[in-house]
Design an enzyme around this catalytic site. Structure first.
Site, PDB file in Angstrom:
ATOM      1  N   TYR A 142    -100.717  -0.642 -10.237  1.00 27.35           N
ATOM      2  CA  TYR A 142    -102.157  -0.350 -10.357  1.00 27.35           C
ATOM      3  C   TYR A 142    -103.010  -1.541  -9.922  1.00 27.35           C
ATOM      4  CZ  TYR A 142    -100.873   3.775 -13.167  1.00 27.35           C
ATOM      5  OH  TYR A 142    -100.343   4.962 -13.612  1.00 27.35           O
ATOM      6  N   LYS A 189     -86.505   1.630 -13.458  1.00 19.59           N
ATOM      7  CA  LYS A 189     -85.847   2.355 -12.359  1.00 19.59           C
ATOM      8  C   LYS A 189     -85.013   1.307 -11.619  1.00 19.59           C
ATOM      9  CE  LYS A 189     -85.416   6.197 -10.024  1.00 19.59           C
ATOM     10  NZ  LYS A 189     -84.690   7.362 -10.556  1.00 19.59           N
ATOM     11  N   ASP A 221     -86.507   8.432 -15.267  1.00 18.31           N
ATOM     12  CA  ASP A 221     -86.345   9.890 -15.133  1.00 18.31           C
ATOM     13  C   ASP A 221     -85.563  10.429 -16.334  1.00 18.31           C
ATOM     14  OD1 ASP A 221     -84.430   8.238 -14.013  1.00 18.31           O
ATOM     15  OD2 ASP A 221     -83.889   9.586 -12.393  1.00 18.31           O
ATOM     16  N   ASP A 245     -97.920   4.585 -18.547  1.00 18.58           N
ATOM     17  CA  ASP A 245     -99.071   5.485 -18.490  1.00 18.58           C
ATOM     18  C   ASP A 245     -98.585   6.926 -18.685  1.00 18.58           C
ATOM     19  OD1 ASP A 245    -101.549   6.546 -18.013  1.00 18.58           O
ATOM     20  OD2 ASP A 245    -101.657   5.968 -15.899  1.00 18.58           O
ATOM     21  N   ASP A 249     -98.336   9.356 -22.605  1.00 11.91           N
ATOM     22  CA  ASP A 249     -98.960  10.682 -22.775  1.00 11.91           C
ATOM     23  C   ASP A 249     -97.921  11.715 -23.194  1.00 11.91           C
ATOM     24  OD1 ASP A 249    -101.426   9.743 -22.095  1.00 11.91           O
ATOM     25  OD2 ASP A 249    -101.858  11.332 -20.655  1.00 11.91           O
TER      26      ASP A 249
END
Ligand code: NAD
Length: 355
Positions: A142, A189, A221, A245, A249
Protein backbone atom coordinates in the site's frame (compact mmCIF):
# COMPACT_ATOMS: atom_id res chain seq x y z
CA UNK A 1 -2.19 7.11 37.33
CA UNK A 2 -2.98 10.25 35.32
CA UNK A 3 -4.23 9.72 31.80
CA UNK A 4 -4.63 12.42 29.14
CA UNK A 5 -7.01 11.17 26.48
CA UNK A 6 -7.86 12.80 23.17
CA UNK A 7 -11.47 12.15 22.17
CA UNK A 8 -12.42 12.13 18.50
CA UNK A 9 -16.19 11.55 18.45
CA UNK A 10 -16.45 12.17 14.68
CA UNK A 11 -19.70 11.78 12.77
CA UNK A 12 -22.96 9.83 12.72
CA UNK A 13 -23.25 7.59 15.79
CA UNK A 14 -19.66 8.54 16.82
CA UNK A 15 -20.61 11.12 19.50
CA UNK A 16 -23.26 8.79 21.05
CA UNK A 17 -20.97 5.78 21.40
CA UNK A 18 -17.97 7.80 22.58
CA UNK A 19 -20.18 9.38 25.28
CA UNK A 20 -20.95 5.92 26.70
CA UNK A 21 -17.30 4.87 26.55
CA UNK A 22 -16.28 8.00 28.47
CA UNK A 23 -18.83 7.23 31.20
CA UNK A 24 -17.27 3.78 31.55
CA UNK A 25 -13.73 5.21 31.68
CA UNK A 26 -14.76 7.77 34.29
CA UNK A 27 -16.25 5.05 36.49
CA UNK A 28 -13.06 2.98 36.17
CA UNK A 29 -11.12 6.10 37.22
CA UNK A 30 -13.34 6.44 40.31
CA UNK A 31 -13.16 2.76 41.29
CA UNK A 32 -9.42 2.35 40.82
CA UNK A 33 -8.28 5.89 41.70
CA UNK A 34 -6.99 7.15 38.35
CA UNK A 35 -7.21 10.74 37.12
CA UNK A 36 -8.52 10.98 33.56
CA UNK A 37 -8.63 14.21 31.57
CA UNK A 38 -10.02 14.65 28.07
CA UNK A 39 -9.45 16.97 25.19
CA UNK A 40 -11.89 16.85 22.29
CA UNK A 41 -10.75 16.96 18.68
CA UNK A 42 -12.72 17.49 15.48
CA UNK A 43 -11.97 15.02 12.71
CA UNK A 44 -13.88 13.77 9.66
CA UNK A 45 -17.09 15.38 8.41
CA UNK A 46 -17.49 17.66 11.41
CA UNK A 47 -14.02 19.07 10.77
CA UNK A 48 -14.85 19.59 7.08
CA UNK A 49 -17.92 21.59 8.15
CA UNK A 50 -16.03 23.65 10.71
CA UNK A 51 -12.54 23.91 9.24
CA UNK A 52 -12.93 22.94 5.54
CA UNK A 53 -10.49 20.01 5.93
CA UNK A 54 -10.95 16.52 7.48
CA UNK A 55 -8.05 17.00 9.91
CA UNK A 56 -6.27 20.21 10.82
CA UNK A 57 -2.59 20.28 11.83
CA UNK A 58 -3.74 21.65 15.22
CA UNK A 59 -6.03 18.63 15.73
CA UNK A 60 -3.16 16.28 14.93
CA UNK A 61 -0.91 18.17 17.35
CA UNK A 62 -3.49 17.85 20.13
CA UNK A 63 -3.80 14.11 19.47
CA UNK A 64 -0.01 13.74 19.52
CA UNK A 65 0.21 15.59 22.83
CA UNK A 66 -2.15 13.11 24.53
CA UNK A 67 -1.34 9.66 25.98
CA UNK A 68 -3.97 7.87 23.87
CA UNK A 69 -6.77 8.63 21.40
CA UNK A 70 -10.33 7.30 21.50
CA UNK A 71 -12.13 7.61 18.17
CA UNK A 72 -15.81 7.03 17.34
CA UNK A 73 -16.21 6.94 13.57
CA UNK A 74 -16.08 9.36 10.65
CA UNK A 75 -17.96 9.84 7.40
CA UNK A 76 -21.49 9.98 6.07
CA UNK A 77 -23.54 10.71 2.96
CA UNK A 78 -23.32 14.47 3.50
CA UNK A 79 -19.64 14.36 2.51
CA UNK A 80 -19.75 11.53 -0.06
CA UNK A 81 -19.42 13.90 -3.01
CA UNK A 82 -16.21 15.49 -1.68
CA UNK A 83 -13.05 14.91 -3.75
CA UNK A 84 -10.75 12.12 -2.44
CA UNK A 85 -8.31 14.37 -0.55
CA UNK A 86 -11.18 16.06 1.31
CA UNK A 87 -13.22 13.01 2.28
CA UNK A 88 -13.79 12.43 6.01
CA UNK A 89 -11.93 9.08 5.90
CA UNK A 90 -8.73 11.02 5.12
CA UNK A 91 -8.78 12.03 8.79
CA UNK A 92 -8.22 8.41 9.80
CA UNK A 93 -5.25 8.02 7.48
CA UNK A 94 -3.93 11.40 8.64
CA UNK A 95 -4.11 10.33 12.28
CA UNK A 96 -2.63 6.86 11.69
CA UNK A 97 0.29 8.06 9.59
CA UNK A 98 0.74 11.39 11.45
CA UNK A 99 0.98 9.52 14.76
CA UNK A 100 3.23 6.75 13.34
CA UNK A 101 0.84 3.92 14.22
CA UNK A 102 2.37 0.92 12.47
CA UNK A 103 0.65 -1.89 14.34
CA UNK A 104 -3.04 -2.70 14.18
CA UNK A 105 -4.66 -5.06 16.70
CA UNK A 106 -8.08 -6.38 15.81
CA UNK A 107 -9.52 -8.96 18.18
CA UNK A 108 -12.32 -11.16 16.86
CA UNK A 109 -14.30 -12.65 19.73
CA UNK A 110 -17.41 -14.76 19.50
CA UNK A 111 -19.55 -14.28 22.61
CA UNK A 112 -21.31 -17.58 23.38
CA UNK A 113 -24.62 -15.74 23.92
CA UNK A 114 -24.39 -14.28 20.40
CA UNK A 115 -23.26 -17.46 18.61
CA UNK A 116 -26.45 -17.41 16.56
CA UNK A 117 -25.21 -14.25 14.80
CA UNK A 118 -22.17 -16.05 13.31
CA UNK A 119 -22.61 -17.11 9.67
CA UNK A 120 -20.64 -20.30 10.50
CA UNK A 121 -22.19 -23.63 11.47
CA UNK A 122 -22.58 -24.32 15.18
CA UNK A 123 -20.20 -27.31 14.97
CA UNK A 124 -17.48 -25.12 13.37
CA UNK A 125 -17.54 -22.55 16.17
CA UNK A 126 -18.05 -25.07 18.96
CA UNK A 127 -14.36 -24.63 19.93
CA UNK A 128 -14.93 -20.86 20.30
CA UNK A 129 -13.46 -17.89 18.45
CA UNK A 130 -11.08 -15.65 20.35
CA UNK A 131 -8.30 -14.46 18.11
CA UNK A 132 -6.23 -11.33 17.64
CA UNK A 133 -5.23 -10.20 14.16
CA UNK A 134 -1.99 -8.19 14.30
CA UNK A 135 -1.65 -6.31 11.03
CA UNK A 136 1.32 -4.22 9.88
CA UNK A 137 -0.20 -0.84 9.03
CA UNK A 138 2.35 1.52 7.50
CA UNK A 139 4.46 -0.59 5.12
CA UNK A 140 4.15 -3.09 2.28
CA UNK A 141 2.38 -2.80 -1.04
CA UNK A 142 0.00 0.00 0.00
CA UNK A 143 2.94 2.31 0.61
CA UNK A 144 5.48 1.08 -1.98
CA UNK A 145 6.32 2.82 -5.23
CA UNK A 146 3.49 2.61 -7.75
CA UNK A 147 3.09 3.67 -11.32
CA UNK A 148 2.00 3.13 -14.91
CA UNK A 149 3.87 2.76 -18.16
CA UNK A 150 3.62 5.64 -20.63
CA UNK A 151 0.85 3.98 -22.64
CA UNK A 152 -1.03 3.20 -19.43
CA UNK A 153 -1.19 -0.50 -20.27
CA UNK A 154 1.05 -1.81 -17.54
CA UNK A 155 1.11 -0.91 -13.85
CA UNK A 156 3.04 -1.85 -10.74
CA UNK A 157 2.85 -1.60 -6.94
CA UNK A 158 6.02 -2.44 -5.05
CA UNK A 159 5.88 -4.52 -1.87
CA UNK A 160 8.92 -3.76 0.27
CA UNK A 161 9.64 -4.48 3.92
CA UNK A 162 12.73 -3.95 6.03
CA UNK A 163 13.76 -6.38 8.78
CA UNK A 164 13.34 -3.48 11.23
CA UNK A 165 9.70 -2.93 10.26
CA UNK A 166 8.99 -6.64 10.68
CA UNK A 167 10.85 -6.98 13.94
CA UNK A 168 9.01 -4.14 15.71
CA UNK A 169 5.56 -5.53 14.89
CA UNK A 170 6.62 -9.11 15.63
CA UNK A 171 7.55 -8.00 19.15
CA UNK A 172 4.09 -6.44 19.56
CA UNK A 173 2.52 -9.74 18.47
CA UNK A 174 4.64 -11.88 20.83
CA UNK A 175 4.04 -9.50 23.74
CA UNK A 176 0.30 -9.74 23.08
CA UNK A 177 0.49 -13.55 22.88
CA UNK A 178 2.12 -13.60 26.32
CA UNK A 179 -1.04 -12.19 27.90
CA UNK A 180 -3.24 -14.51 25.78
CA UNK A 181 -2.84 -18.20 24.90
CA UNK A 182 0.87 -17.94 23.91
CA UNK A 183 0.64 -18.87 20.27
CA UNK A 184 1.57 -16.77 17.20
CA UNK A 185 0.71 -17.82 13.65
CA UNK A 186 2.65 -15.92 10.99
CA UNK A 187 0.52 -15.71 7.84
CA UNK A 188 2.42 -15.11 4.60
CA UNK A 189 3.07 -16.33 1.06
CA UNK A 190 6.63 -17.54 1.60
CA UNK A 191 6.38 -20.09 -1.22
CA UNK A 192 6.21 -17.18 -3.70
CA UNK A 193 7.16 -13.82 -2.18
CA UNK A 194 10.67 -12.74 -1.15
CA UNK A 195 9.19 -10.27 1.36
CA UNK A 196 7.39 -13.20 3.01
CA UNK A 197 10.69 -15.09 3.31
CA UNK A 198 12.18 -12.06 5.08
CA UNK A 199 9.12 -12.06 7.39
CA UNK A 200 9.73 -15.75 8.25
CA UNK A 201 13.44 -15.22 8.92
CA UNK A 202 12.89 -12.13 11.05
CA UNK A 203 9.88 -13.41 13.00
CA UNK A 204 11.74 -16.68 13.73
CA UNK A 205 14.65 -14.65 15.10
CA UNK A 206 12.30 -12.60 17.32
CA UNK A 207 10.62 -15.84 18.48
CA UNK A 208 13.91 -17.02 19.98
CA UNK A 209 13.51 -14.30 22.67
CA UNK A 210 10.04 -15.65 23.48
CA UNK A 211 10.62 -19.36 24.25
CA UNK A 212 7.32 -19.44 26.13
CA UNK A 213 5.35 -18.56 22.98
CA UNK A 214 4.71 -21.12 20.24
CA UNK A 215 5.21 -19.94 16.63
CA UNK A 216 3.73 -21.56 13.54
CA UNK A 217 3.50 -20.52 9.88
CA UNK A 218 0.62 -20.60 7.45
CA UNK A 219 0.24 -19.55 3.82
CA UNK A 220 -2.36 -16.83 3.39
CA UNK A 221 -4.57 -18.86 1.04
CA UNK A 222 -4.68 -21.66 3.61
CA UNK A 223 -5.28 -19.17 6.46
CA UNK A 224 -8.32 -17.74 4.70
CA UNK A 225 -9.73 -21.31 4.56
CA UNK A 226 -8.76 -22.24 8.12
CA UNK A 227 -10.49 -19.14 9.50
CA UNK A 228 -13.85 -20.48 8.34
CA UNK A 229 -13.00 -24.19 8.82
CA UNK A 230 -11.52 -24.10 12.34
CA UNK A 231 -11.17 -20.57 13.77
CA UNK A 232 -10.23 -22.01 17.17
CA UNK A 233 -6.78 -22.81 15.68
CA UNK A 234 -5.78 -19.15 15.98
CA UNK A 235 -4.64 -17.14 18.98
CA UNK A 236 -2.48 -14.31 17.56
CA UNK A 237 -2.48 -14.08 13.76
CA UNK A 238 0.46 -11.90 12.65
CA UNK A 239 0.62 -10.65 9.08
CA UNK A 240 1.65 -7.89 6.67
CA UNK A 241 -0.52 -4.96 5.61
CA UNK A 242 -2.56 -6.22 2.63
CA UNK A 243 -3.10 -9.79 3.91
CA UNK A 244 -4.11 -8.29 7.26
CA UNK A 245 -6.57 -5.91 5.62
CA UNK A 246 -8.40 -8.85 4.07
CA UNK A 247 -8.09 -11.41 6.87
CA UNK A 248 -9.13 -8.98 9.63
CA UNK A 249 -12.44 -8.37 7.84
CA UNK A 250 -12.94 -12.10 7.37
CA UNK A 251 -12.15 -12.74 11.05
CA UNK A 252 -14.61 -10.04 12.20
CA UNK A 253 -17.34 -11.40 10.02
CA UNK A 254 -17.21 -14.87 11.57
CA UNK A 255 -18.23 -13.35 14.92
CA UNK A 256 -21.28 -11.82 13.22
CA UNK A 257 -21.40 -8.73 15.39
CA UNK A 258 -19.98 -5.56 13.88
CA UNK A 259 -21.22 -3.45 16.82
CA UNK A 260 -19.11 -5.52 19.25
CA UNK A 261 -15.57 -5.42 17.88
CA UNK A 262 -12.82 -3.06 19.04
CA UNK A 263 -9.42 -2.20 17.58
CA UNK A 264 -6.14 -0.58 18.52
CA UNK A 265 -3.48 1.09 16.39
CA UNK A 266 -0.15 1.21 18.16
CA UNK A 267 3.48 2.27 17.81
CA UNK A 268 6.68 1.38 19.64
CA UNK A 269 5.99 3.38 22.80
CA UNK A 270 2.77 3.05 24.76
CA UNK A 271 0.78 5.55 22.67
CA UNK A 272 -2.22 4.19 20.77
CA UNK A 273 -5.42 5.07 18.99
CA UNK A 274 -8.49 2.99 19.88
CA UNK A 275 -11.71 2.70 17.89
CA UNK A 276 -14.58 0.38 17.04
CA UNK A 277 -14.16 -1.43 13.71
CA UNK A 278 -17.55 -0.26 12.42
CA UNK A 279 -18.28 3.02 10.67
CA UNK A 280 -20.49 5.99 11.51
CA UNK A 281 -23.75 4.11 10.72
CA UNK A 282 -25.56 7.16 9.32
CA UNK A 283 -28.73 5.06 8.91
CA UNK A 284 -29.18 4.92 12.70
CA UNK A 285 -27.43 8.13 13.82
CA UNK A 286 -29.23 10.22 16.45
CA UNK A 287 -31.81 7.51 17.20
CA UNK A 288 -30.27 6.15 20.43
CA UNK A 289 -30.14 2.62 19.04
CA UNK A 290 -26.43 2.19 18.18
CA UNK A 291 -24.53 -0.47 20.08
CA UNK A 292 -21.80 1.24 22.18
CA UNK A 293 -20.05 -2.03 23.15
CA UNK A 294 -17.31 -1.94 20.47
CA UNK A 295 -16.28 1.52 21.66
CA UNK A 296 -16.51 0.53 25.32
CA UNK A 297 -14.30 -2.50 24.58
CA UNK A 298 -11.89 -0.16 22.77
CA UNK A 299 -11.37 1.62 26.10
CA UNK A 300 -10.49 -1.75 27.65
CA UNK A 301 -7.82 -2.18 24.95
CA UNK A 302 -6.60 1.35 25.73
CA UNK A 303 -6.18 0.56 29.42
CA UNK A 304 -4.38 -2.69 28.58
CA UNK A 305 -2.00 -1.54 25.85
CA UNK A 306 -1.38 2.16 26.55
CA UNK A 307 -1.53 2.12 30.35
CA UNK A 308 -0.73 -1.53 31.24
CA UNK A 309 -3.83 -1.61 33.47
CA UNK A 310 -4.82 -5.24 32.93
CA UNK A 311 -7.13 -5.44 35.94
CA UNK A 312 -9.08 -2.38 34.86
CA UNK A 313 -9.27 -3.66 31.25
CA UNK A 314 -10.62 -7.01 32.44
CA UNK A 315 -13.11 -5.23 34.65
CA UNK A 316 -14.67 -3.60 31.57
CA UNK A 317 -14.59 -6.83 29.53
CA UNK A 318 -16.19 -8.79 32.37
CA UNK A 319 -18.91 -6.15 32.81
CA UNK A 320 -19.71 -6.53 29.10
CA UNK A 321 -19.69 -10.33 29.37
CA UNK A 322 -22.01 -10.23 32.39
CA UNK A 323 -24.37 -7.78 30.68
CA UNK A 324 -24.61 -10.08 27.64
CA UNK A 325 -25.14 -13.12 29.85
CA UNK A 326 -27.96 -11.21 31.61
CA UNK A 327 -29.68 -10.59 28.26
CA UNK A 328 -28.67 -6.96 27.65
CA UNK A 329 -29.19 -6.43 23.89
CA UNK A 330 -29.16 -3.45 21.56
CA UNK A 331 -31.17 -3.88 18.35
CA UNK A 332 -28.24 -5.12 16.23
CA UNK A 333 -27.59 -8.14 18.48
CA UNK A 334 -31.15 -8.92 19.62
CA UNK A 335 -32.90 -11.99 18.28
CA UNK A 336 -36.61 -11.95 17.45
CA UNK A 337 -38.62 -11.63 20.65
CA UNK A 338 -35.68 -10.38 22.77
CA UNK A 339 -36.06 -7.00 24.47
CA UNK A 340 -33.99 -4.24 22.81
CA UNK A 341 -32.52 -1.33 24.69
CA UNK A 342 -30.98 1.93 23.48
CA UNK A 343 -27.40 3.21 23.44
CA UNK A 344 -27.51 5.10 26.75
CA UNK A 345 -29.37 2.31 28.54
CA UNK A 346 -26.81 -0.21 27.31
CA UNK A 347 -24.13 2.08 28.78
CA UNK A 348 -26.06 2.14 32.09
CA UNK A 349 -26.25 -1.66 32.19
CA UNK A 350 -22.49 -2.00 31.70
CA UNK A 351 -21.72 0.74 34.24
CA UNK A 352 -23.82 -1.07 36.84
CA UNK A 353 -21.71 -4.19 36.38
CA UNK A 354 -18.28 -2.55 36.71
CA UNK A 355 -16.38 -3.64 39.79
P1 NAD B 1 -21.03 1.06 8.97
O1 NAD B 1 -20.13 0.20 9.77
O2 NAD B 1 -21.16 2.47 9.41
O3 NAD B 1 -22.51 0.41 8.94
C1 NAD B 1 -22.79 -0.87 8.39
C2 NAD B 1 -24.09 -1.41 9.01
O4 NAD B 1 -23.84 -1.78 10.35
C3 NAD B 1 -25.21 -0.36 9.07
O5 NAD B 1 -26.44 -0.99 8.86
C4 NAD B 1 -25.14 0.17 10.48
O6 NAD B 1 -26.39 0.64 10.97
C5 NAD B 1 -24.66 -1.07 11.25
N1 NAD B 1 -23.84 -0.66 12.41
C6 NAD B 1 -22.58 -0.21 12.40
N2 NAD B 1 -22.16 0.06 13.64
C7 NAD B 1 -23.20 -0.22 14.46
C8 NAD B 1 -23.39 -0.14 15.87
N3 NAD B 1 -22.44 0.31 16.70
N4 NAD B 1 -24.59 -0.52 16.36
C9 NAD B 1 -25.56 -0.97 15.57
N5 NAD B 1 -25.44 -1.09 14.23
C10 NAD B 1 -24.26 -0.70 13.68
O7 NAD B 1 -20.52 0.97 7.46
P2 NAD B 1 -21.03 1.76 6.17
O8 NAD B 1 -22.51 1.94 6.21
O9 NAD B 1 -20.38 1.08 5.04
O10 NAD B 1 -20.36 3.20 6.29
C11 NAD B 1 -21.01 4.36 6.81
C12 NAD B 1 -20.01 5.51 6.87
O11 NAD B 1 -18.97 5.17 7.81
C13 NAD B 1 -19.31 5.76 5.54
O12 NAD B 1 -19.17 7.16 5.38
C14 NAD B 1 -17.97 5.08 5.70
O13 NAD B 1 -16.98 5.65 4.90
C15 NAD B 1 -17.70 5.34 7.17
N6 NAD B 1 -16.77 4.36 7.79
C16 NAD B 1 -15.97 4.87 8.77
C17 NAD B 1 -15.12 4.00 9.44
C18 NAD B 1 -14.30 4.59 10.56
O14 NAD B 1 -14.52 5.72 10.96
N7 NAD B 1 -13.36 3.84 11.10
C19 NAD B 1 -15.09 2.64 9.14
C20 NAD B 1 -15.95 2.14 8.15
C21 NAD B 1 -16.79 3.03 7.49
Amino acid sequence: MDMRIALVPGDGIGPDIVREAVRVLDRIGEIYGHGISYTEIDAGGISIDRNKVPLTPQALEKAAASDAVLLGAVGGPKWDAMPGELRPEKALLGLRSGLGLFCNFRPAVLYPELAGASPLKESTIAGGVDLLVVRELTGGIYFGEKGRSEDGQSAYDVMRYTAGEIERIARKAFDAARIRRRRVTLVDKANVLETSRLWRETVSRVASSYPDVELDFMYVDNASMQLVRDPSHFDVLLTENMFGDILSDEASMITGSIGMLASASLREDSFGMYEPIHGSAPDIAGKDIANPIATILSTAMMLRYSFSLEKEARSIEEAVERALADGVRTADIAKDGEERIGTAECGDEILRRLV
